[in-house]
Structure formats: C-alpha cells, structure tokens
Scaffold this active site. Sequence first.
Site, PDB file in Angstrom:
ATOM      1  N   GLU A  64      22.404-127.103  56.964  1.00 60.83           N
ATOM      2  CA  GLU A  64      23.191-125.967  56.513  1.00 60.83           C
ATOM      3  C   GLU A  64      24.054-126.418  55.342  1.00 60.83           C
ATOM      4  O   GLU A  64      24.587-127.520  55.342  1.00 60.83           O
ATOM      5  CB  GLU A  64      24.086-125.397  57.614  1.00 60.83           C
ATOM      6  CG  GLU A  64      24.995-124.289  57.075  1.00 60.83           C
ATOM      7  CD  GLU A  64      25.496-123.311  58.113  1.00 60.83           C
ATOM      8  OE1 GLU A  64      25.948-122.226  57.727  1.00 60.83           O
ATOM      9  OE2 GLU A  64      25.435-123.635  59.308  1.00 60.83           O
ATOM     10  N   ASN A 124      20.291-115.636  62.455  1.00 58.73           N
ATOM     11  CA  ASN A 124      20.860-116.933  62.813  1.00 58.73           C
ATOM     12  C   ASN A 124      21.345-116.949  64.258  1.00 58.73           C
ATOM     13  O   ASN A 124      20.622-117.371  65.140  1.00 58.73           O
ATOM     14  CB  ASN A 124      22.002-117.280  61.856  1.00 58.73           C
ATOM     15  CG  ASN A 124      22.765-118.514  62.300  1.00 58.73           C
ATOM     16  OD1 ASN A 124      22.157-119.510  62.652  1.00 58.73           O
ATOM     17  ND2 ASN A 124      24.087-118.424  62.334  1.00 58.73           N
ATOM     18  N   GLU A 125      22.553-116.487  64.525  1.00 60.16           N
ATOM     19  CA  GLU A 125      23.027-116.432  65.910  1.00 60.16           C
ATOM     20  C   GLU A 125      23.644-115.067  66.188  1.00 60.16           C
ATOM     21  O   GLU A 125      24.755-114.958  66.691  1.00 60.16           O
ATOM     22  CB  GLU A 125      23.963-117.598  66.238  1.00 60.16           C
ATOM     23  CG  GLU A 125      25.199-117.728  65.400  1.00 60.16           C
ATOM     24  CD  GLU A 125      26.057-118.949  65.784  1.00 60.16           C
ATOM     25  OE1 GLU A 125      25.551-119.869  66.450  1.00 60.16           O
ATOM     26  OE2 GLU A 125      27.234-118.945  65.403  1.00 60.16           O
ATOM     27  N   CYS A 127      25.250-119.673  59.288  1.00 60.43           N
ATOM     28  CA  CYS A 127      26.078-118.547  58.857  1.00 60.43           C
ATOM     29  C   CYS A 127      25.897-118.191  57.386  1.00 60.43           C
ATOM     30  O   CYS A 127      26.118-117.043  57.011  1.00 60.43           O
ATOM     31  CB  CYS A 127      27.543-118.848  59.150  1.00 60.43           C
ATOM     32  SG  CYS A 127      27.909-118.960  60.921  1.00 60.43           S
TER      33      CYS A 127
END
Length: 667
Positions: free
Chosen positions: A57, A383-384, A252
């Site tokens: 990331e 992503n989450e 993120c």
Amino acid sequence: MKSIRLHRWVSSLSAALVFASSSVAPFARAADRDQIVVQVDRPGAAINPHMFGVFFEDINFAADGGIYAELIKNRSFEFPDPLMGWKKIEPDGARGTVEIRDEAPLNDGNRHYLRVTANAGGGFGISNEGFRGIGVRQGAEYDLSIYARRAGNRPVMLRVELIGADGKRIGAARVSNITQSWARFAATLRATATEPKARLNLFVEGSGAVDLDMVSLFPKETWKHRPNGLRPDLVRLLKEMQPGFVRFPGGCIVEGHDLNNRYQWKTTIGDLAARPLLLNRWNDEFKNRATPDYFQSFGLGFYEYFLLCEDLGAEPLPVLNCGMACQFNTGQLAPLDALDPYIQDALDLIEFANGSVTSVWGSRRAAMGHAAPFNLKMIGVGNEQWGPQYIERYELFRKALKAAHPNIKLVSSAGPSPAGEQFEFLWKHLRELKADLMDEHYYQKPEWFLDNASRYDSYDRSGPKVFAGEFAAHDNIKGRADRPNNWRCALAEAAFMTGLERNGDIVVMSSYAPLFAHVEAWQWTPNLIWFDSLRSFGTPSYHVQRLFGANGGTQILPVTLNGSAKNGDGNLYASAVRNERGNEVILKIVNTSTEHRTVKINLAGAAGVGKGGAAVLLTGDLKAENSLEQPMSIAPVESKLTVSSSSFDYDLAPGSLVVLRLPVTAK
C-alpha cells in the site's frame, strides 16, 4: 491445555537463555518433556504454492519517496502548492523570478510548468529537497532528465548541481541547446561523496527565461537497471521473502476520501509525463502525522506493479474500487445504476493484463514493452468495505466478471475487523453468493494472535476460502508515539501463522501489513520494512514472514502437541508441511514460554531421516527491535541438523521460532 498470555513473558532474556543448540540427541522417553508428533505418512490437503505473499500500500511514503526510485519531489509542479519541495536560490547577487504557468503546457494531463527568469548576476535558479533529502552514494551515477523550452529569443543554458548538506557541490552537469519548443534533455551526474540529505540545484546561466517540467533524477542503478525503475535494496528485501503474490496498490487509497480521490488504474499507465497527480489519502488522515507533501505521481503505476510481480515470481492481485469511498471518511457511494464504469474498469484491466496484442487494452500493454500477457488470475473487489451497500455492488461486479471471465477468482471484503456484526453479515451473504475468497484483516494485540492460533480449525471447509490479507500485532507502549516492531509482536505473529499453515486447505493466502515505511515520513506503525534515503532493513516481523515464505510445502502434515491436535498447548505452536519437490518434512515450532526446553519430535510413519537437514533459528530479547543502525539485532541463524532416527529430542530457546528441514524416506 492453556495458552500463557504474552503479559507473563519476561521483558528480556539473558545471553545464556537465548542460545539454542541445533544438536540433537537420541529419542528419550522422559515423561516431563513436551511431545510433537508429525504424521509424515498421512499427508493432507495441498497447500497453495503462493500462500505467503506481500501487501503493498502507498502509505508511509512507500511509493514516491520509497520503492519508486525517483529522487525529485513534485517533479511536474502539480502539487496544490506548485512550488512545494522547491525554493529559489540567488547566489552571488543573482536576481530573477519563478512563476507557475499553464499556457501551452507539455501535455494536458499535467498542465503546470515552471518559468525561471534570470535577470542579472552569476546565475539564478531553484533547488529541490527530495523526499526528506536526496540520497546519493560516492561514485554512483544519477540520470537527470528535464523537459525544457526557451521563453524568448535569448539563449539560455542550465547548470545542474548536487549539493551536500554542508553546501558543497558533489556532482554537476550542464544542459544546453534549449530551443523554443518543448524537448527532453538528459545528463548524468556522478556523486563525489555519499550524502543522505543532498539537494538538486538548477541555475539559469546568462540573462533569459526557460520553462521547465518533469524535472527528474534517478539513480542509474535501479532494479534490473530499468529506466523509471525501483530501488534495488527494497526490491531485494522483497525478493528474499519469496512472496507468492503481491496485492496492490493498497487498501484505503483504492477507496479514497471520496470517489473523486479514488485510485483509477487507467490514469497510471502510458506516458509518465501525462499521468495526472493525485492526493494520497494518507496526506492528512492522521492530524498528528500529517504529511502535506504526500501525493501520488503514479510513476509506479499498474504496469510497473505487474512488472514487479513478474520479477518476484509472484501472482499479481490488483484491488479495484467497487463504487464506494472509504467508509471511515465520507463513505460516498456510486449509485447502482452508475456502476457500469467501475465494472468496465475491472473488465478492461483483465484485458490489459491478459489480452492479446490485437485487443484494445492488450495493445496498450504491448506498446509499453510487454507483448506477453501477465497471466492475471484474481482481482480484489473493494478493500475492506462492509454493510449491504457492499453486497449490492459486489453482486453486480461478480455477475459481470464471472460471465466474461469465469476463471478469474474474486477477493471479497470481510470488513475491517475479524469479528462482530458486520463481519458475520458479510460472511453470511458472501457465502450465499459463493464468493471465492474472503479477505480477513486483523490488527490486534499480541495476545489476540496467540489466542487465535486455532481460529481456522473449525471453519466450514465447503468455502469460501480465506485470504488473511492484512495482519500485524500491535503492541502499545506507554510513552511511545509508535507501536514498535519488536520481537514480542513478531513471535506472536509466528504462532498465529502456524495456525494458518495448519489450515492451508481453507486459508489459501496471507500477508502482513503495511509493507514499507520511511523513517521520517510514516503515518502508521508497525511496518514490515523501514528505510531512509539510502538504507533499509527488515523488522523481526519481516524475518518471520521471510522464513514462512521460504519454507513452504506442497501438502499439510497433521501435527499434535502433547497428544492434542489444537495449537498452543503448553506455550508451543507448530505446523508441518511436506515438500514433495525435495522429499522433505518442514516443521515450524514456536516456543512462547520463558523457558529453555527440550521437546520430543516424532516423524511418525517415516522410515528414516536422511542427511542434509537444516535448522533456522529466530530468537532474542522480546523488546528487541531492528534499526538502520542495527539492522540484524533479530535475524535468523541457520545451522546443519543431523539426526539418526525419525524420533529425536530437540532443544528450543525461550521466545523462539525454529524451522527444521528434514529429508525423509517413506516406509
């Protein structure tokens, strides 16, 4: 059976205690010794050969200012403050002006450029500070490139210098024959000293004006000597991990603060000078660690990520926005009836990676220099994310992608936490949708990792499969602003990872997070690899990941600890695999106790053990951390291992991870 929690561990170990012998003695029937039995003759499910990987990331200056080897910050003057990273320099009474302009730009993707006008004196110019300094090494060469054009009729020439922190010149070059049309100029600078905090100065010689854009400086020695390349020391650290996959470009940042700020892969390929700048989400996410100079130039874009995967021998796992901005920020949603462009981006990415050179996006890949496909096999959808909004959007992605590419595996979100209402909601609905892989994340205390070493023993084997996509043990120390990468955390992670390997039939991939961090520009801790402008090192957690990645197998072997199949009995954690390629048993043992102990190991069902065994030990003070000054405080030590029987005693150091590789012959 019970698991002794980490708060009962001693904070330090004496030199006598941390020493562990790799010598072995004949098997003894001492009743007070722990027993580890590996069922060599009962191999279980196959293990994904790409199980242990890395998650990249762009956080902590991981890309620009990190693995991407560009040394100039704000090289195209596109930051909101277009002169951030730059300042005027007026030596010897020189006078002049600098002005940001956008008339007749180099391209429409990055419209700003800098006009430097020198009026009088010995040379007026500008200086760039780099990413917390420009790191150069004595004797090394650095490739300068600049787009420039003359503004007016007066001839101008540029003098380029590398300047040390003491103000002395340590490298120089000249750029001449600048015309009134944009052109790219190149030169080479050789550093005469090693300097972690150098600056790049550009002077206009004579009286006149020149327009500048894409001012770039790269070390000639990049990974594989590629132009627009990567830092070789950081790639080598990745290569040594032998990662099975690389998940990119992040978590993120894929989502963005809002959808306008989301990561869009199509803007990251093609001409470097035309790739538009984007604010990095981590620029201002944490007010106490704000980094107002954190942006994404996309010099490291999707094409470069695919090349990196290929270089590492790792499967690429790109993650795409699913029409949802970060739910910790705005949580902005793309309406369901406006989701087609997001889905089309995913379809086009598959064509970019795998399509023929005659396809639209396959031809773009070929034009960049890679005619062969990248053989993409999986994509992350979001992503989450969590909640019903994610399920609605995932279902539309799944329908379109599976219809066009049924063999592409989809990685779906299990949310940001490893338990709770949202976690259960996602598992329920994604199981109904027959999801391929669920991406579980765990940022927890070290104790949690010990308590959850058997987490997957009871998971439903009918699916979906699990991707342990982000995990790290977080040890909060009073008085410290960061969470340390100490051996206490890494040891807990190692114990947990034995549980992942024991359940390799359901847990098919795993990766620590985050991967990289600049020592002067981090937003998040802990991290796997740290660096400054010249140096880098792997943390104790890095060495745990490296040992698991380098010591994988082809099949799971059942292991019992003191007669129990549950991990963690008596502060011991273990997993074993068979490596068919080398006809080996690979046994990983974690001892979280404070005691130096001897265990009885029985390779049940093995006719014998051959020569050429090896033991790799990782141990030390629980508070120990690696650093730029002491990069190997915690590091593996390898030794030969010779045994004469399939049953033997082995000495375990307190607070240790050991990997035993044993050639075996079957009955």
